[in-house]
Enzyme design. Structure first.
Site, PDB file in Angstrom:
ATOM      1  N   ASP A  92       1.144  78.776   2.998  1.00 50.84           N
ATOM      2  CA  ASP A  92       1.294  80.105   3.597  1.00 50.84           C
ATOM      3  C   ASP A  92       2.779  80.467   3.583  1.00 50.84           C
ATOM      4  OD1 ASP A  92       2.379  78.501   5.537  1.00 50.84           O
ATOM      5  OD2 ASP A  92       0.933  79.008   7.092  1.00 50.84           O
ATOM      6  N   SER A  93       3.111  81.660   4.074  1.00 47.48           N
ATOM      7  CA  SER A  93       4.497  82.143   3.941  1.00 47.48           C
ATOM      8  C   SER A  93       5.393  81.682   5.081  1.00 47.48           C
ATOM      9  CB  SER A  93       4.498  83.666   3.922  1.00 47.48           C
ATOM     10  OG  SER A  93       4.190  84.163   5.219  1.00 47.48           O
ATOM     11  N   GLY A  94       4.809  81.150   6.143  1.00 43.23           N
ATOM     12  CA  GLY A  94       5.590  80.786   7.326  1.00 43.23           C
ATOM     13  C   GLY A  94       5.617  81.912   8.345  1.00 43.23           C
ATOM     14  N   GLY A  95       5.263  83.104   7.916  1.00 43.63           N
ATOM     15  CA  GLY A  95       5.340  84.279   8.800  1.00 43.63           C
ATOM     16  C   GLY A  95       4.478  84.147  10.044  1.00 43.63           C
ATOM     17  N   PHE A  96       3.264  83.666   9.868  1.00 35.13           N
ATOM     18  CA  PHE A  96       2.335  83.611  10.993  1.00 35.13           C
ATOM     19  C   PHE A  96       2.891  82.757  12.139  1.00 35.13           C
ATOM     20  CE2 PHE A  96      -1.233  81.655  13.266  1.00 35.13           C
ATOM     21  CZ  PHE A  96      -1.859  82.791  13.740  1.00 35.13           C
ATOM     22  N   ASP A 157       4.769  88.321   5.375  1.00 39.42           N
ATOM     23  CA  ASP A 157       4.228  89.538   6.003  1.00 39.42           C
ATOM     24  C   ASP A 157       4.360  89.458   7.508  1.00 39.42           C
ATOM     25  OD1 ASP A 157       2.412  87.471   6.450  1.00 39.42           O
ATOM     26  OD2 ASP A 157       0.740  88.861   6.634  1.00 39.42           O
ATOM     27  N   GLN A 207      -2.381  94.044   5.630  1.00 42.12           N
ATOM     28  CA  GLN A 207      -2.432  94.126   7.095  1.00 42.12           C
ATOM     29  C   GLN A 207      -2.922  95.515   7.486  1.00 42.12           C
ATOM     30  OE1 GLN A 207      -1.920  91.771   9.384  1.00 42.12           O
ATOM     31  NE2 GLN A 207      -1.127  90.105   8.128  1.00 42.12           N
ATOM     32  N   GLY A 234      -4.145  89.428   9.892  1.00 38.86           N
ATOM     33  CA  GLY A 234      -4.205  90.130  11.162  1.00 38.86           C
ATOM     34  C   GLY A 234      -5.032  89.344  12.142  1.00 38.86           C
ATOM     35  N   ASP A 285      -9.645  79.650   5.209  1.00 36.39           N
ATOM     36  CA  ASP A 285      -9.025  78.439   5.748  1.00 36.39           C
ATOM     37  C   ASP A 285      -9.069  78.550   7.257  1.00 36.39           C
ATOM     38  OD1 ASP A 285      -6.647  80.439   5.897  1.00 36.39           O
ATOM     39  OD2 ASP A 285      -6.009  78.714   7.089  1.00 36.39           O
ATOM     40  N   CYS A 339     -26.591  64.749   5.779  1.00 34.98           N
ATOM     41  CA  CYS A 339     -25.198  65.149   5.530  1.00 34.98           C
ATOM     42  C   CYS A 339     -24.558  64.128   4.590  1.00 34.98           C
ATOM     43  CB  CYS A 339     -24.435  65.222   6.848  1.00 34.98           C
ATOM     44  SG  CYS A 339     -22.680  65.587   6.642  1.00 34.98           S
ATOM     45  N   CYS A 341     -21.311  63.658   4.155  1.00 34.20           N
ATOM     46  CA  CYS A 341     -19.929  63.295   4.505  1.00 34.20           C
ATOM     47  C   CYS A 341     -19.832  61.772   4.609  1.00 34.20           C
ATOM     48  CB  CYS A 341     -19.516  63.956   5.822  1.00 34.20           C
ATOM     49  SG  CYS A 341     -19.998  63.049   7.302  1.00 34.20           S
ATOM     50  N   CYS A 344     -21.516  60.377   8.034  1.00 30.94           N
ATOM     51  CA  CYS A 344     -22.989  60.350   8.092  1.00 30.94           C
ATOM     52  C   CYS A 344     -23.567  59.460   6.999  1.00 30.94           C
ATOM     53  CB  CYS A 344     -23.559  61.759   7.973  1.00 30.94           C
ATOM     54  SG  CYS A 344     -23.114  62.837   9.351  1.00 30.94           S
ATOM     55  N   HIS A 371     -16.598  64.644   9.011  1.00 30.32           N
ATOM     56  CA  HIS A 371     -17.880  65.360   9.075  1.00 30.32           C
ATOM     57  C   HIS A 371     -17.681  66.878   9.111  1.00 30.32           C
ATOM     58  CE1 HIS A 371     -21.919  66.533  10.203  1.00 30.32           C
ATOM     59  NE2 HIS A 371     -21.367  67.265  11.162  1.00 30.32           N
TER      60      HIS A 371
END
Ligand SMILES: [Zn+2]
Length: 390
Positions: A92-96, A157, A207, A234, A285, A339, A341, A344, A371
């Protein structure tokens, strides 16, 4: 020049299946991307991450910039080499985090972090580690992400809360557009390549909070740039599913079919993935599956196809099996029958996981995370198969 391309393979209603070619191999959509904040999916080894069979793994620019530092990671060969992981990655950009961490601590009554200050140039923020002051700009965000060397990088952003007023949102959307242009210039100036030397795709972020006119304006602006993919950001995205689906309804006509659509932070509940795929989002994500796992919440349920429509069914409210409940203390079943995974399929019982959780044993975090994360990845695969089925 770029090592990236995306091909739409099939569409069913709005739902899409595609294949993304990256410098570290092909990635199939729709996809759920496990989050490796500090260049690790918490409690999992890289071999465990491989066993999740994710198409793309995400890492966080903000955290890796502060520690151990992007230049150090580049000297160590970039994120792939550093983590010993050879498949596609996204940063990601780091902005969040720059915007949200100060805010989150302030809400908890901690005032050691000053609120981030936004200017045309970028965002001034204080590190949550040592209180030092930094300025993150579009150019620095690209430079950090070039050093980290993920296959897909994000434009810088401003992530807006739903409550953002029209006037402020308009100002912010225009600034985010100028920042996206500066990111494109920096990315093209570096020949779209990482410091470790492979091609990197750049995605832009739309956004506009919950203002239809501004979401549309942002979509027109961001799609006018030579970007490889489109992301939707957002507070609402992923957090409020009604708003998440509304935004895509508003924007569908503005979106080129041949660009992947990434809903940022989406994937708290399995049914969110189903709804988002049916609406036409391709990538997701969320930290929730592994965070919930660590807090005793194990996903339970399965995808069923009814009248050629995928439906998520679970016998637990919100698909959440609360493993700490006394009722599981002698339950010899696995978390979820069938499952695939590692937890399981190796036969670990609910009774054993209940005990490990109650005693806060470290092994619990790994078994639970395996899991929950695999269930989300497998759900994306099952939806893809449904889309591709004629
Ligand atoms: Zn499982």
């Amino acid at each position: 020049m770029s090592d990236f391309s995306f091909r739409l393979e099939s569409q069913k209603g709005h739902a899409r299946a595609g294949v993304m070619h990256t410098a570290h191999g092909d990635a199939l959509t729709p996809m759920f991307m496990p989050v490796g904040t500090q260049a690790t999916v918490k409690s999992l080894s890289t071999e465990d991450v491989v066993a999740l069979q994710p198409q793309v793994v995400l890492a966080n620019t903000y955290h890796l910039y502060l520690r151990p530092g992007h230049e150090r990671i580049a000297r160590l060969g970039g994120l792939h080499e550093f983590m010993h992981y050879e498949r596609p990655m996204l940063t990601d950009s780091g902005g969040f985090q720059v915007f949200s961490l100060g805010e989150q601590l302030a809400q908890k009554g901690e005032t050691r972090l000053a609120k981030a200050k936004i200017s045309e140039e970028g965002v001034e923020f204080t590190s949550h580690l040592d209180g030092s002051t930094h300025q993150l700009t579009p150019e620095l965000s690209i430079e950090i992400q070039r050093h980290l060397g993920a296959d897909i990088i994000m434009a810088f952003d401003e992530c807006l809360p739903d409550a953002a007023g029209h006037e402020y949102t308009q100002e912010s959307v225009e600034r985010t557009y100028r920042w996206a242009q500066r990111c494109v210039t920096a990315w093209e100036g570096a020949l779209r390549r990482s410091v470790p030397g492979h091609g990197q795709a750049l995605f832009g972020i739309i956004q506009g909070a919950m203002h239809e006119d501004l979401r549309r304006r942002a979509a027109q602006q961001i799609t006018s740039l030579p970007l490889d993919g489109l992301a939707f950001g957002g507070e609402t995205i992923g957090y409020n599913m009604e708003g998440t689906l509304q935004v895509l309804d508003w924007l569908r006509e503005h979106l080129p079919a041949e660009k992947p659509r990434y809903a940022m932070g989406l994937g708290r509940e399995p049914e969110n993935i189903v709804d988002a795929v049916l609406a036409g989002y391709d990538m997701f994500d969320c930290v929730a599956p592994t965070r919930l796992a660590r807090n005793g919440v194990l996903y339970h349920g399965r995808l069923e196809i009814e009248n050629d429509r995928p439906v998520w069914r679970s016998e637990f409210p919100k698909s959440r099996l609360p493993i700490g409940n006394a009722g599981f203390a002698e339950d010899q079943g696995v978390i979820l029958d069938g499952c695939d995974c590692d937890t399981c399929s190796h036969g670990y019982t609910r009774a054993y996981l209940h005990h490990l959780y109650r005693t806060q044993e470290l092994t619990y975090y790994r078994l639970a995370s395996l899991h929950n994360a695999r269930l989300m990845v497998r759900l994306s695969e099952e939806l893809r198969h449904w889309i591709l089925r004629v």
